[in-house]
Design a protein around this motif. Sequence first.
Motif: not given
Length: 412
Positions: A352-354, A359-361, A381-384
């Motif tokens: 997800a970072l890419r 997600a990156r922020a 991951g918890n947030r996702l």
Amino acid sequence: MLFVGDDWAEDHHDIEIVNEQGRRLARRRLSEGLDGVTRLHALIAGVMPKEWAELPASDAAARVKIGIETERGAWVASLVAAGYEVFAINPMSTARYRERHSTSKAKSDAGDAHVLAEIVRLDRDHHRPIAGDSDDGEAMKLVARSHQSMIWDRTRHVLRLRSALREYFPAALTAFDDLDAPDALAVLAAAPDPDRAARLSTARISTALRKANRRDVAVKALQVQTVLRAPALRQPPAVQQAFAAIVAGEVRLIAALNAEIDALGEVVAEHFGRHPDAELYTSLPGLGVVLGARVLAEFGDDPKRYADAKARKNYAGTSPITRASGTKRTVLARHVHNDRLSDAVHQWALCALRGSPGARAYYDAMRARKIGHHAALRQLGNRLVGILHGCLKTRSIYDEHKAWAHHSTAAA
């Protein structure tokens, strides 16, 4: 209500049935299979209260609560299909409950059946009933887990291959970054020892590189040949020959696993593509077909399984646990979890970072607080997982702006 403890083994089941007061109504050992489950139905019917005879069959079956230490297999599926409420009890919970009543550490199959019956009689509200996943969801779980297991098996064989090469042929490790790549396997299959590798022509190496779809084949082939022909320490001939035989075997195994992983990956994609939630899952950043199938399969598709986002996060193992005693309070990672789901969510966070600025922020905010890489990925991951739960609840496609509008508040 009736409460049934089912202590299962490979070829039999120890059964105990108790009533709401805890009085034992029946105890039997039944064989595994159709005959055994038929006798179980008859045993339950024989101890049902007389007034249940007026109830519809489905209502009567729903009043039977069964505790068993597994959620898989034809036996469990038949119990769920019969309409009983089945609880998959963690064996650790069974062991701890047994210790509440006896400190002698005595154990028997019949005794465990009694413990399971008591758990569903007294403490079933603290345990999760087996989810009512669809047949498509169950089928996808089987193929997704098998695909993941093959990848894990390949990783183990690659590590064994790397360990053997380090002992007698370290130049191969320098020449190839990925030992499970087709070009590395082709070269090692043709020359599993440094003597034969030093005699490889650039044409032979180039052929392997082209089959692996490598770029700048001529330059790369020359680089590989130079590394393989460089002077290096050697093991005695007999030892080198033994290592070569081991490496040749590992190369064949890895090549076979590569083929099976690709074939099963297509089956996973086919199952995932047919699932009604596939589009919703793949709308989330970082989730492709295979990883999305793993996440969906491990969470299941029963819409009533998770009461809220917190319950889904707990099952994923991403939410922390708090230990408080007196003035001492510590927050720790949750280490008891579904390993397959935890691995899938970790990879999801990394991917997800890419694909997601939000997600990156969020990840960068974690790192700015001196949180380590893996811990930051776990929190991401918890947030996702929370975002996924919201999408499933509202049946809406992922919205980048809406999902991360308050990420700074969540990270604080």
